[in-house]
Enzyme design. Structure first.
Site, PDB file in Angstrom:
ATOM      1  N   GLY A  54      68.522  40.486   8.908  1.00 29.00           N
ATOM      2  CA  GLY A  54      69.244  39.794   7.860  1.00 29.00           C
ATOM      3  C   GLY A  54      69.804  40.768   6.842  1.00 29.00           C
ATOM      4  O   GLY A  54      69.842  41.984   7.059  1.00 29.00           O
ATOM      5  N   ASP A  55      70.222  40.224   5.692  1.00 23.84           N
ATOM      6  CA  ASP A  55      70.807  41.073   4.658  1.00 23.84           C
ATOM      7  C   ASP A  55      69.816  42.100   4.133  1.00 23.84           C
ATOM      8  O   ASP A  55      70.214  43.197   3.736  1.00 23.84           O
ATOM      9  CB  ASP A  55      71.317  40.202   3.505  1.00 23.84           C
ATOM     10  CG  ASP A  55      72.566  39.424   3.892  1.00 23.84           C
ATOM     11  OD1 ASP A  55      73.486  40.034   4.455  1.00 23.84           O
ATOM     12  OD2 ASP A  55      72.620  38.208   3.641  1.00 23.84           O
ATOM     13  N   GLY A  56      68.515  41.760   4.133  1.00 21.81           N
ATOM     14  CA  GLY A  56      67.518  42.718   3.655  1.00 21.81           C
ATOM     15  C   GLY A  56      67.464  43.963   4.513  1.00 21.81           C
ATOM     16  O   GLY A  56      67.398  45.086   4.002  1.00 21.81           O
ATOM     17  N   THR A  57      67.490  43.796   5.835  1.00 26.40           N
ATOM     18  CA  THR A  57      67.479  44.943   6.744  1.00 26.40           C
ATOM     19  C   THR A  57      68.743  45.769   6.579  1.00 26.40           C
ATOM     20  O   THR A  57      68.699  47.006   6.529  1.00 26.40           O
ATOM     21  CB  THR A  57      67.358  44.463   8.195  1.00 26.40           C
ATOM     22  OG1 THR A  57      66.187  43.659   8.330  1.00 26.40           O
ATOM     23  CG2 THR A  57      67.278  45.635   9.153  1.00 26.40           C
TER      24      THR A  57
ATOM     25  N   THR B 282      69.621  34.667   8.269  1.00 26.55           N
ATOM     26  CA  THR B 282      70.117  33.358   7.850  1.00 26.55           C
ATOM     27  C   THR B 282      71.453  33.468   7.125  1.00 26.55           C
ATOM     28  O   THR B 282      72.402  32.750   7.427  1.00 26.55           O
ATOM     29  CB  THR B 282      69.086  32.696   6.923  1.00 26.55           C
ATOM     30  OG1 THR B 282      67.832  32.621   7.588  1.00 26.55           O
ATOM     31  CG2 THR B 282      69.535  31.291   6.555  1.00 26.55           C
TER      32      THR B 282
ATOM     33  N   ARG C 157      86.572  42.607  -3.166  1.00 25.62           N
ATOM     34  CA  ARG C 157      86.801  43.365  -1.951  1.00 25.62           C
ATOM     35  C   ARG C 157      85.724  44.456  -1.876  1.00 25.62           C
ATOM     36  O   ARG C 157      85.386  45.058  -2.897  1.00 25.62           O
ATOM     37  CB  ARG C 157      88.180  44.016  -1.942  1.00 25.62           C
ATOM     38  CG  ARG C 157      89.354  43.037  -2.003  1.00 25.62           C
ATOM     39  CD  ARG C 157      89.464  42.246  -0.696  1.00 25.62           C
ATOM     40  NE  ARG C 157      90.636  41.374  -0.705  1.00 25.62           N
ATOM     41  CZ  ARG C 157      90.653  40.143  -1.191  1.00 25.62           C
ATOM     42  NH1 ARG C 157      89.551  39.632  -1.753  1.00 25.62           N
ATOM     43  NH2 ARG C 157      91.742  39.412  -1.139  1.00 25.62           N
TER      44      ARG C 157
ATOM     45  N   ASP D 193      87.180  48.204  -3.193  1.00 25.54           N
ATOM     46  CA  ASP D 193      88.130  48.324  -4.298  1.00 25.54           C
ATOM     47  C   ASP D 193      87.597  49.116  -5.487  1.00 25.54           C
ATOM     48  O   ASP D 193      88.282  49.279  -6.494  1.00 25.54           O
ATOM     49  CB  ASP D 193      88.595  46.945  -4.770  1.00 25.54           C
ATOM     50  CG  ASP D 193      87.440  46.043  -5.205  1.00 25.54           C
ATOM     51  OD1 ASP D 193      86.281  46.528  -5.238  1.00 25.54           O
ATOM     52  OD2 ASP D 193      87.684  44.856  -5.481  1.00 25.54           O
TER      53      ASP D 193
ATOM     54  N   GLU E  34      67.210  38.480  -1.497  1.00 25.70           N
ATOM     55  CA  GLU E  34      65.779  38.723  -1.594  1.00 25.70           C
ATOM     56  C   GLU E  34      65.317  38.449  -3.022  1.00 25.70           C
ATOM     57  O   GLU E  34      65.851  39.028  -3.982  1.00 25.70           O
ATOM     58  CB  GLU E  34      65.442  40.164  -1.206  1.00 25.70           C
ATOM     59  CG  GLU E  34      65.802  40.513   0.217  1.00 25.70           C
ATOM     60  CD  GLU E  34      64.996  39.718   1.217  1.00 25.70           C
ATOM     61  OE1 GLU E  34      63.785  39.516   0.984  1.00 25.70           O
ATOM     62  OE2 GLU E  34      65.568  39.296   2.240  1.00 25.70           O
TER      63      GLU E  34
END
Length: 545
Positions: A290-293, A315, A439, A442, A504
């Site tokens: 996920g975003d944490g990894t 997720t 973005r 940017d 998180e």
């Protein structure tokens, strides 16, 4: 992403105390009725060994006793720890030195409580004043040479790896046999010494795991003939064997035929493994989770020039969605490796109770953080992102925050809001753009303050989100969304509030500070024509390594 880690002593002390108590009880059982009746039988073993002594074995076992003696163990351990520290292997140094020290502590405590005489056979060594139970030589040999065997298995490569590992692993068994032969211990003393050393090694291994993935990555990330060296950092709670096999096949098709796998843990969500890959000279780190990894790997790779490939398996997968990657893991990796690596920005975040850490997608304080904190992992695994909806509805009536927002060097801005979100990217799940101007390349960060007003506030906010009419300025303070842009953003609340970084949850606090790191991360992206809608036009033509 994990922002706080329990002190290792909290994972070391309780099991070692339990081990000491159990070994004391075992020693008392062995030395008191009825099991003390075993003593003649155990003496018979050492007596028979003494009767069959020969000069060659006397010499060999004397050297084994020296290798497991206090002087040799302390010297070898000190030299090994010093070498590891000079090579910046602090966790491995702590593992080895801690194992030797912990074994010695347990041994001394047990001998203070258990008084067992030496065997009746003639002793070939000077008998120390401690109890015969447990064998200190055997326990020290297991702790020291067993730890060296583990580190050799992780670090060494080439023809010497197997024989050196085998020698280090077998040496404690030879020491155990030698202590029996030399009449210094009963068989149960030797067995207790083996147990003492092995349990200490297991305790230290579990207590200091943060570099396990890094060690594996550093040991294995060698460039295969004709290919690139790749390390796959994966969350074992989200990635199964079949997915790993599919990822390996994609890597092989793109010139990475022998990737190294490094699993994340609660203590290390990927930063250690990615740092080990960089140190070992890897060309590519693949973040599967996920975003944490992803964020943990990005933290380690920032500024290194080593490219990151993102395989969305969680997720939210906000960064992957905003970069235009498909949701299927293998397909996402194939699309990413089919394009060129591009540089994107990251953000450094901190605040009261938060150490400096990287943010790759979004950070927030208030409603969004409260929602994430109240969403159970089991619900996310079962339902995906809709699992956030019930907690979101519960928190809609939370009292608004009084915020002070400082943008770069501008005068502070004072607002009342339900939440504040800072983004390196702009799209949420389903392609909804909360930050329409954001973005990832940017050089600035985008901030939105969400402050619906009156009975129609939240319905209006939802309608604007769904229809894309979020707005891009800060002129209309009556609108439910107010946007700002800056390189540095400081948000201060009037009271402790829930906070989150890349999905998180963090401990509640009053401040959240973010600063952009332009072009900090090299990441593989699909060709512009093949990106999914959420990432269309998100990354401009800033490439290179």
């Amino acid at each position: 992403m994990t922002t706080g880690v329990h002190h290792p002593l909290r994972r070391i002390a309780p099991p070692l105390v339990g081990q000491t108590i159990l070994m004391v009880l075992a020693g008392l059982v062995v030395t008191h009725p009825p099991l003390h009746l075993w003593r003649p039988g155990e003496n018979a073993v050492t007596d028979r060994l003494a009767a069959s002594r020969v000069p060659a074995l006397d010499t060999v076992t004397s050297w084994l006793s020296v290798l497991a003696g206090t002087g040799a163990v302390v010297t070898v351990a000190a030299v090994a720890v010093l070498v590891l520290l000079l090579r910046a292997r602090r966790r491995e140094a702590a593992f080895l030195g801690g194992a030797v020290a912990a074994q010695s502590a347990v041994f001394l405590l047990v001998t203070l409580c258990v008084d067992r005489p030496r065997p009746s056979a003639p002793h070939l060594d000077a008998a120390p004043p401690t109890s015969s139970f447990p064998s200190g030589h055997v326990g020290a040999a297991v702790a020291l040479y067993g730890a060296l065997a583990v580190l050799a298995a992780l670090r060494l490569r080439g023809p010497l790896r197997l024989p050196l590992c085998a020698l280090a692993a077998v040496l404690p068994l030879l020491v155990a046999a030698g202590r029996l032969y030399r009449g210094m211990h009963h068989p149960t003393d030797v067995l207790a010494g083996l147990v003492n050393g092995v349990v200490v090694l297991l305790v230290m291994w579990r207590a200091l795991p943060a570099d396990r993935g890094a060690s594996t990555a550093a040991a294995g990330a060698r460039r295969p003939p004709g290919g690139r060296a790749a390390v796959v950092v994966f969350n074992p709670l989200l990635v199964d064997v079949d997915t790993l096999d599919r990822i390996d096949r994609v890597l092989a098709e793109h010139g990475c035929p022998a990737p190294v796998h490094a699993a994340t843990s609660a203590e290390d969500p990927g930063r250690g493994a990615a740092a080990g890959a960089v140190e070992a000279g890897a060309d590519l780190v693949v973040a599967c989770g996920g975003d944490g990894t992803v964020t943990a790997c990005a933290h380690a790779l920032a500024g290194t020039g080593v490219a990151l490939a993102i395989v969305p398996c969680g997720t939210g997968n906000l960064l992957a969605r905003n970069l235009g990657l498909p949701s299927d893991p293998a397909r996402a990796l194939a699309k990413a490796l089919g394009g060129e690596p591009r540089r994107i920005d990251l953000a450094m975040a901190d605040g009261d109770g938060i150490g400096a850490t990287v943010v790759s997608a979004m950070a927030g304080i208030g409603l969004d953080a409260a929602t994430m904190a109240d969403t159970r992992r089991s619900a996310k695994d079962r339902y995906g992102w809709p699992a956030y909806l019930p907690p979101l509805l519960r928190h809609l009536r939370d009292r608004r925050m009084r915020l002070t927002v400082t943008l770069d060097e501008a005068p502070p801005v004072h607002r009342r809001a339900a939440m504040a979100v800072v983004g390196n990217v702009g799209a949420l799940q389903g392609g909804i753009r909360l930050l329409p101007d954001a973005r990832p390349d940017d050089g600035v960060l985008d901030l939105v303050l969400v402050h619906p007003r009156g009975l129609t506030g939240w319905p209006e906010a939802v309608a604007r989100l769904l229809t894309g009419r979020v707005g891009g300025g800060s002129a209309d303070r009556a609108a439910p969304f107010e946007h700002f842009r800056a390189r540095r953003i400081l948000i201060t609340a009037d009271r402790d509030q829930p906070r989150e970084l890349d999905g998180e949850s963090l401990p509640a606090g009053r401040t959240l500070r973010l600063a952009v790191r332009p072009a900090a991360l090299l990441v593989h992206l699909p060709p512009a024509a093949e990106r999914q809608p959420a990432g269309t036009g998100a990354v401009r033509a800033r490439g290179g390594s």
